[in-house]
Design an enzyme around this catalytic site. Structure first.
Site, mmCIF file in Angstrom:
data_model
loop_
_atom_site.group_PDB
_atom_site.id
_atom_site.type_symbol
_atom_site.label_atom_id
_atom_site.label_comp_id
_atom_site.label_asym_id
_atom_site.label_seq_id
_atom_site.Cartn_x
_atom_site.Cartn_y
_atom_site.Cartn_z
ATOM 1 N N GLU A 226 0.842 -1.195 0.000
ATOM 2 C CA GLU A 226 0.000 0.000 0.000
ATOM 3 C C GLU A 226 0.879 1.247 0.000
ATOM 4 O O GLU A 226 1.841 1.343 0.759
ATOM 5 C CB GLU A 226 -0.925 -0.048 1.222
ATOM 6 C CG GLU A 226 -1.995 1.013 1.245
ATOM 7 C CD GLU A 226 -1.452 2.334 1.740
ATOM 8 O OE1 GLU A 226 -1.614 3.332 1.001
ATOM 9 O OE2 GLU A 226 -0.860 2.369 2.828
ATOM 10 N N SER A 227 0.536 2.221 -0.835
ATOM 11 C CA SER A 227 1.453 3.322 -1.140
ATOM 12 C C SER A 227 1.679 4.279 0.025
ATOM 13 O O SER A 227 2.802 4.745 0.230
ATOM 14 C CB SER A 227 0.956 4.097 -2.360
ATOM 15 O OG SER A 227 -0.340 4.621 -2.141
ATOM 16 N N LYS A 228 0.635 4.595 0.795
ATOM 17 C CA LYS A 228 0.856 5.519 1.911
ATOM 18 C C LYS A 228 1.759 4.883 2.958
ATOM 19 O O LYS A 228 2.629 5.548 3.531
ATOM 20 C CB LYS A 228 -0.464 5.952 2.547
ATOM 21 C CG LYS A 228 -0.249 6.994 3.647
ATOM 22 C CD LYS A 228 -1.550 7.537 4.203
ATOM 23 C CE LYS A 228 -1.285 8.591 5.265
ATOM 24 N NZ LYS A 228 -2.548 9.135 5.827
ATOM 25 N N CYS B 64 -8.189 6.162 -6.443
ATOM 26 C CA CYS B 64 -7.699 5.289 -5.383
ATOM 27 C C CYS B 64 -8.848 4.481 -4.796
ATOM 28 O O CYS B 64 -9.941 5.009 -4.552
ATOM 29 C CB CYS B 64 -7.025 6.126 -4.290
ATOM 30 S SG CYS B 64 -6.537 5.173 -2.834
ATOM 31 N N ASP C 102 -5.886 9.103 -9.769
ATOM 32 C CA ASP C 102 -4.604 8.528 -10.185
ATOM 33 C C ASP C 102 -4.482 8.733 -11.692
ATOM 34 O O ASP C 102 -5.314 8.240 -12.460
ATOM 35 C CB ASP C 102 -4.544 7.031 -9.864
ATOM 36 C CG ASP C 102 -4.568 6.740 -8.372
ATOM 37 O OD1 ASP C 102 -3.985 7.529 -7.604
ATOM 38 O OD2 ASP C 102 -5.174 5.730 -7.974
ATOM 39 N N GLU D 110 -2.046 -1.205 -9.669
ATOM 40 C CA GLU D 110 -1.692 -2.560 -10.081
ATOM 41 C C GLU D 110 -2.920 -3.339 -10.543
ATOM 42 O O GLU D 110 -2.863 -4.119 -11.501
ATOM 43 C CB GLU D 110 -1.023 -3.304 -8.917
ATOM 44 C CG GLU D 110 0.228 -2.633 -8.362
ATOM 45 C CD GLU D 110 -0.054 -1.661 -7.218
ATOM 46 O OE1 GLU D 110 0.853 -1.437 -6.409
ATOM 47 O OE2 GLU D 110 -1.189 -1.127 -7.132
ATOM 48 N N ARG E 214 2.885 10.602 -6.445
ATOM 49 C CA ARG E 214 2.147 11.084 -5.282
ATOM 50 C C ARG E 214 2.950 10.727 -4.040
ATOM 51 O O ARG E 214 3.387 9.597 -3.880
ATOM 52 C CB ARG E 214 0.750 10.456 -5.198
ATOM 53 C CG ARG E 214 -0.029 10.949 -3.970
ATOM 54 C CD ARG E 214 -1.360 10.268 -3.839
ATOM 55 N NE ARG E 214 -2.229 10.568 -4.954
ATOM 56 C CZ ARG E 214 -3.288 9.823 -5.286
ATOM 57 N NH1 ARG E 214 -3.565 8.728 -4.605
ATOM 58 N NH2 ARG E 214 -4.049 10.162 -6.302
ATOM 59 N N GLY E 215 3.140 11.714 -3.163
ATOM 60 C CA GLY E 215 3.891 11.452 -1.942
ATOM 61 C C GLY E 215 5.317 11.022 -2.194
ATOM 62 O O GLY E 215 5.892 10.258 -1.417
#
Length: 279
Positions: A87-89, A187, A194, A227, A255-256
């Site tokens: 998970e990206s965060k 998201c 996105d 993905e 992002r981030g």
């Protein structure tokens, strides 16, 4: 997908979180690939047998043994066969935890990243950490192939539907590469947009450009992780076009401090990481 699955409800996405500045690998959170793949009919005998989720990490910093901050950029490739995506965060929070931590060398940082990410993904993860000087000559490039975006067509619906691909494959068998920069999804958890570009390389019956573009635009209000969107595109193209060979490769905007670039193929190896205009 079961949106109430405990592995999703526990994610830090969309929640107020504390930013830690000392190394903490427990910040990483996995999302089982099985949650989405079951609904797509993807099994251990996936219709793709090559691929990775390629991440570029632009906000990576730590302290050397003298306490002097170091900065770098990392390329991370998570094998498509891993049990989990990351998970990206949580990935961002994990990288932030390096900020006030001393490491003996760039190589130690690289090894630490590979160990922690492999454990979270439950699969193979390769990591390469670069000094900034190694990135100064990296060109901004575009996907090779024919861009299908400049079509004079009317779009009235933005609800996802793979029915746009009905009868999309027509005529003679060709090998070609088609590109669109109009891929946009949301998201899965936060509904934040996105933005991405997608490249489709195939051998099969020639694809109708208008139908393919309408299909890609229909992702515009669709909620899924990067993905998962790429795997959905791959599965839908297999179902509706029965190509002899297929690759789907998307590169999303940052992002981030992270960009995510999923690659799936049944005949090509994962390419070297690159950088596009919006990255």
């Amino acid at each position: 997908m079961n949106y109430n699955d405990k592995s999703l409800s526990a994610l830090k996405l969309g929640q107020k979180t504390e930013y830690k500045s000392e190394y903490d690998p427990t910040l990483l959170q996995p999302v089982p690939r099985k949650l989405n793949r079951d609904g797509l009919g993807i099994t251990e005998q996936q219709p793709f047998d090559r691929g990775a989720d390629v991440w570029t990490c632009y906000e990576l910093s730590w302290l050397n043994e003298n306490g002097l901050p170091q900065v770098a950029i990392a390329d991370v490739a998570i094998d498509f066969r891993s049990e989990n995506l990351i998970e990206s965060k949580s990935f961002k929070l994990y990288l932030n935890s390096f900020n006030q931590t001393k490491f003996a060398s760039l190589e130690q940082v690289e090894q630490t990243l590979a160990k922690d990410l492999s454990q979270c993904a439950s699969g193979q993860v390769s990591v390469k950490v670069y000094k900034l000087s190694a990135y100064t000559q990296q060109p901004i490039v575009d996907f090779a192939g024919e861009c299908i975006d400049e079509q004079d067509i009317q779009i009235d619906s933005y609800e996802f539907s793979n029915e746009h691909l009905a009868s999309v494959a027509e005529g003679e068998v060709v090998e070609e590469t088609l590109v669109s920069h109009l891929l946009k999804s949301n998201c899965l958890i936060t509904s934040q947009p996105d933005w991405g570009s997608v490249q489709i390389h195939y051998v099969g019956k020639k694809l109708n450009r208008e139908k393919l573009l309408r299909y890609l635009v229909s992702f515009r209000e669709h909620n899924e992780f990067h993905e998962q969107c790429v795997e959905r595109i791959f599965i839908d193209l297999i179902q509706f076009t029965q190509p002899e060979k297929l690759t789907v490769y998307a590169r999303y905007t940052r992002r981030g401090g992270l960009d995510i670039n999923p690659f799936r193929s049944n005949f090509e190896s994962v390419p070297q990481n690159l950088r596009m205009a919006r990255q």
